[in-house]
Design an enzyme around this catalytic site. Structure first.
Site, PDB file in Angstrom:
ATOM      1  N   ASN A 124      -5.777  17.919  12.455  1.00 33.22           N
ATOM      2  CA  ASN A 124      -6.144  18.342  13.600  1.00 33.22           C
ATOM      3  C   ASN A 124      -7.648  18.542  13.970  1.00 33.22           C
ATOM      4  O   ASN A 124      -8.225  19.432  13.396  1.00 33.22           O
ATOM      5  CB  ASN A 124      -5.566  19.852  13.553  1.00 33.22           C
ATOM      6  CG  ASN A 124      -5.763  20.861  14.842  1.00 33.22           C
ATOM      7  OD1 ASN A 124      -6.164  20.196  15.896  1.00 33.22           O
ATOM      8  ND2 ASN A 124      -5.415  22.161  14.721  1.00 33.22           N
ATOM      9  N   LYS A 135      -9.009  19.562  16.661  1.00 37.30           N
ATOM     10  CA  LYS A 135      -9.288  20.504  17.735  1.00 37.30           C
ATOM     11  C   LYS A 135     -10.150  19.986  18.653  1.00 37.30           C
ATOM     12  O   LYS A 135      -9.991  19.200  19.350  1.00 37.30           O
ATOM     13  CB  LYS A 135      -9.871  21.884  16.832  1.00 37.30           C
ATOM     14  CG  LYS A 135      -9.140  22.213  15.771  1.00 37.30           C
ATOM     15  CD  LYS A 135      -9.537  23.568  14.898  1.00 37.30           C
ATOM     16  CE  LYS A 135      -8.587  23.868  13.991  1.00 37.30           C
ATOM     17  NZ  LYS A 135      -8.683  25.169  13.415  1.00 37.30           N
ATOM     18  N   HIS A 137       0.020  26.456  17.952  1.00 40.74           N
ATOM     19  CA  HIS A 137      -1.090  26.866  17.076  1.00 40.74           C
ATOM     20  C   HIS A 137      -1.579  28.097  17.373  1.00 40.74           C
ATOM     21  O   HIS A 137      -1.582  28.664  18.484  1.00 40.74           O
ATOM     22  CB  HIS A 137      -2.241  25.734  17.335  1.00 40.74           C
ATOM     23  CG  HIS A 137      -3.180  25.832  16.353  1.00 40.74           C
ATOM     24  ND1 HIS A 137      -4.178  26.782  16.213  1.00 40.74           N
ATOM     25  CD2 HIS A 137      -3.476  25.169  15.105  1.00 40.74           C
ATOM     26  CE1 HIS A 137      -4.785  26.698  15.013  1.00 40.74           C
ATOM     27  NE2 HIS A 137      -4.439  25.487  14.559  1.00 40.74           N
ATOM     28  N   GLU A 178       1.083  28.406   8.778  1.00 42.78           N
ATOM     29  CA  GLU A 178      -0.523  28.532   8.735  1.00 42.78           C
ATOM     30  C   GLU A 178      -0.813  29.752   9.014  1.00 42.78           C
ATOM     31  O   GLU A 178      -0.947  30.366  10.179  1.00 42.78           O
ATOM     32  CB  GLU A 178      -0.961  27.836   9.988  1.00 42.78           C
ATOM     33  CG  GLU A 178      -0.878  26.268  10.052  1.00 42.78           C
ATOM     34  CD  GLU A 178      -2.296  25.572  10.749  1.00 42.78           C
ATOM     35  OE1 GLU A 178      -2.757  24.623  10.298  1.00 42.78           O
ATOM     36  OE2 GLU A 178      -2.369  25.618  11.772  1.00 42.78           O
ATOM     37  N   GLY A 184      -9.653  28.448   8.533  1.00 45.67           N
ATOM     38  CA  GLY A 184     -11.316  28.466   8.574  1.00 45.67           C
ATOM     39  C   GLY A 184     -11.820  29.170   7.982  1.00 45.67           C
ATOM     40  O   GLY A 184     -13.068  29.420   8.019  1.00 45.67           O
ATOM     41  N   SER A 231      -7.324  26.076   5.721  1.00 48.68           N
ATOM     42  CA  SER A 231      -8.433  26.020   4.592  1.00 48.68           C
ATOM     43  C   SER A 231      -7.993  24.891   3.595  1.00 48.68           C
ATOM     44  O   SER A 231      -8.349  25.141   2.567  1.00 48.68           O
ATOM     45  CB  SER A 231      -9.014  27.346   4.212  1.00 48.68           C
ATOM     46  OG  SER A 231      -9.631  27.894   5.048  1.00 48.68           O
TER      47      SER A 231
HETATM   48  P1  PGA Z   1      -8.543  24.584   8.767  1.00 45.62           P
HETATM   49  O1  PGA Z   1      -7.688  24.717  10.299  1.00 45.62           O
HETATM   50  O2  PGA Z   1      -8.175  23.532   7.945  1.00 45.62           O
HETATM   51  O3  PGA Z   1     -10.170  24.439   9.450  1.00 45.62           O
HETATM   52  O4  PGA Z   1      -8.368  26.042   8.241  1.00 45.62           O
HETATM   53  C1  PGA Z   1      -6.373  24.310  10.066  1.00 45.62           C
HETATM   54  C2  PGA Z   1      -5.708  24.516  11.489  1.00 45.62           C
HETATM   55  O5  PGA Z   1      -6.359  25.278  12.265  1.00 45.62           O
HETATM   56  O6  PGA Z   1      -5.004  23.746  11.825  1.00 45.62           O
END
Ligand code: PGA
Length: 255
Positions: free
Chosen positions: A10, A12, A97, A170, A176, A213
């Protein structure tokens, strides 16, 4: 035989055209090797779907979108319809999401309609669910998951034909943050999600991913979780080498 995991990148709103192209083109051969071992789904921003798609598909990866409109077509300025995503080659689409739920106030009902649009247009929805820190502390995780999943189940639970649905667990507090739940906690939640889907959507071929994460430091321990079919990766998917390493660790391949 070991099942082929699904690893979703992802991106983003992080990579522009040049960076997205470089990610695919500079790592063409390694990406092609990776796609032998895992189903790789790259989710760039909308304008990149087509250009990245050509490169990624040549390496055996799939393209997904990060969101779609809950409506089929019409006067919805700024929105992108699921059929348009399918037309440019998307095979998957993330819906619900936590960043969409939080920053754009998307409701469970709107997200359910998005998932339906994805399904009717022949793509596979990646439906994100997960609790906030506060909900975790109040021990409301299962209540939250049930609320997030039940609207969709009510709308499509009666469907007779088999359909594929990916549920990405998630936890909002893990995204993050560098924090992840324990293996046992994820196992328990994946079991619960699979059982919920089995009872409420009998024709659903459900798969569960973990996201939040995920990086090289946790990929190996996550690979022990039998109930997981793969990972949804944000930050660690932006750097190809990091992404490659975590895919290899999760797929139990030599680095
Ligand atoms: P991250 O994000 O791996 O940076 O924690 C995952 C997500 O938001 O899909």
């Amino acid at each position: 035989m070991q099942k082929k995991p699904i690893i979703v990148a992802n991106w983003k709103m992080q990579l522009g055209v040049t960076e997205s192209m470089q990610w695919c083109m500079h790592n063409k051969q390694e990406l092609a090797q990776l796609t032998q071992q895992a189903t790789i789904v790259i989710c760039p921003s909308f304008p990149m779907a087509l250009v990245v798609g050509v490169e990624a598909v040549a390496s055996g990866a799939f393209i997904g979108a990060q969101d779609c409109c809950a409506f089929e077509k019409g006067a919805h300025t700024g929105q992108v319809a699921a059929h348009m995503l399918a037309q440019v080659g998307c095979k998957y689409c993330i819906v619900g999401h936590s960043e969409r739920r939080l920053f754009y106030r998307e409701s469970d009902e709107e997200i359910a309609y998005k998932a339906i649009q994805v399904l009717v247009n022949g793509m596979i929805p990646i439906l994100c669910v997960g609790e906030t820190k506060e909900q975790l502390e109040k021990q409301q995780t299962f209540q939250v998951l049930e609320r997030q999943l039940q609207v969709l189940a009510q709308k499509i639970g009666h469907i007779k034909e088999e359909f594929a649905l990916i549920i990405a667990y998630e936890p909002v507090w893990a995204i993050g943050s560098g924090q992840t739940p324990t293996v046992q906690e994820i196992e328990k939640i994946a079991d619960w999600i699979l059982a919920f889907c089995k009872t409420t959507m009998p024709s659903c071929l459900a798969k569960v991913l973990y996201g939040g994460s995920v990086d090289e430091s946790v990929a190996q321990s996550l690979s022990q979780i039998q109930q997981l079919d793969g990972l949804l990766v944000g930050g660690a998917s932006l750097d190809f080498q990091k992404f490659k390493n975590l895919v290899s660790l999760f797929s139990k391949l030599p680095l």
